[in-house]
Scaffold this active site. Structure first.
Site, PDB file in Angstrom:
ATOM      1  N   ALA A  41       0.818  -1.212   0.000  1.00  0.00           N
ATOM      2  CA  ALA A  41       0.000   0.000   0.000  1.00  0.00           C
ATOM      3  C   ALA A  41       0.851   1.260   0.000  1.00  0.00           C
ATOM      4  CB  ALA A  41      -0.921   0.018   1.215  1.00  0.00           C
ATOM      5  N   GLY A  46       6.797   1.110   5.417  1.00  0.00           N
ATOM      6  CA  GLY A  46       7.680   0.191   4.687  1.00  0.00           C
ATOM      7  C   GLY A  46       7.658   0.445   3.194  1.00  0.00           C
ATOM      8  N   CYS A  47       6.478   0.678   2.660  1.00  0.00           N
ATOM      9  CA  CYS A  47       6.338   0.912   1.222  1.00  0.00           C
ATOM     10  C   CYS A  47       6.961   2.246   0.825  1.00  0.00           C
ATOM     11  CB  CYS A  47       4.874   0.841   0.816  1.00  0.00           C
ATOM     12  SG  CYS A  47       4.147  -0.787   1.154  1.00  0.00           S
ATOM     13  N   THR A  48       6.882   3.231   1.713  1.00  0.00           N
ATOM     14  CA  THR A  48       7.509   4.522   1.462  1.00  0.00           C
ATOM     15  C   THR A  48       9.029   4.362   1.428  1.00  0.00           C
ATOM     16  OG1 THR A  48       5.675   5.741   2.445  1.00  0.00           O
ATOM     17  CG2 THR A  48       7.805   6.880   2.356  1.00  0.00           C
ATOM     18  N   ALA A  51       9.988   2.599  -1.867  1.00  0.00           N
ATOM     19  CA  ALA A  51       9.801   3.476  -3.035  1.00  0.00           C
ATOM     20  C   ALA A  51      10.860   4.578  -3.062  1.00  0.00           C
ATOM     21  CB  ALA A  51       8.397   4.078  -3.021  1.00  0.00           C
TER      22      ALA A  51
END
Length: 155
Positions: A41, A46-48, A51
């Site tokens: 998401a 974590g995804c930030t 990315a």
């Protein structure tokens, strides 16, 4: 549970909307190597981190012939907000139906805080210039993953 890809498999074709709603296909990258990473998401810690790591290394990877595409089940509007908030330069695509996630083995059962749940399995698939899977990594960690990919590729 979806089938995981292995080295030598033909990468499943896809066409998905990007953060601006424009359709992007794997075929658009023919003749280039592509790192496709799947994350749960946008706008989560974590995804930030992941990315931002890919963005920070984008010029280096591009210099070695790699394009980078991130895919999540998010809507284009959320991807646009994610891109703007974090100044991301990687191509972000939304797979609302989870068809591409499933085709790549990046959606299914996983462990989350000791419980078995169904969701996005953080994964990275490296595709060669001919559309074949060069490497498929599943259950990867967000932190340090990009450095590991670069090291594994010998760049």
């Amino acid at each position: 549970m979806s089938e995981r890809l292995t080295t030598g498999d033909t990468a499943p074709a896809f066409t998905l909307p990007d953060a601006d709603g424009k359709q992007v296909s794997l075929a658009d990258h023919k003749g280039r190597k592509v790192i496709v990473y799947f994350y749960p998401a946008a706008l989560t810690p974590g995804c930030t981190k992941q990315a931002c790591d890919f963005t920070d290394n984008l010029d280096f990877l591009a210099g070695h012939g790699y394009d980078v595409i991130g895919i999540s089940p998010d809507k284009p509007e959320k991807l646009a907000k994610f891109r703007e908030k974090e100044n991301l330069r990687v191509t972000l695509l939304g797979d609302r139906d989870k068809e591409v996630l499933t085709a790549y083995g990046a959606f299914g059962e996983k462990k989350l805080y000791g419980k078995t749940v169904t969701g996005v399995i953080r994964s990275t698939v490296i595709i060669d210039e001919d559309g074949k899977v060069e490497r498929a990594l599943y259950n990867v960690k967000a932190t340090g993953h990009v450095a590991k990919v670069i090291k594994d590729l010998g760049l």
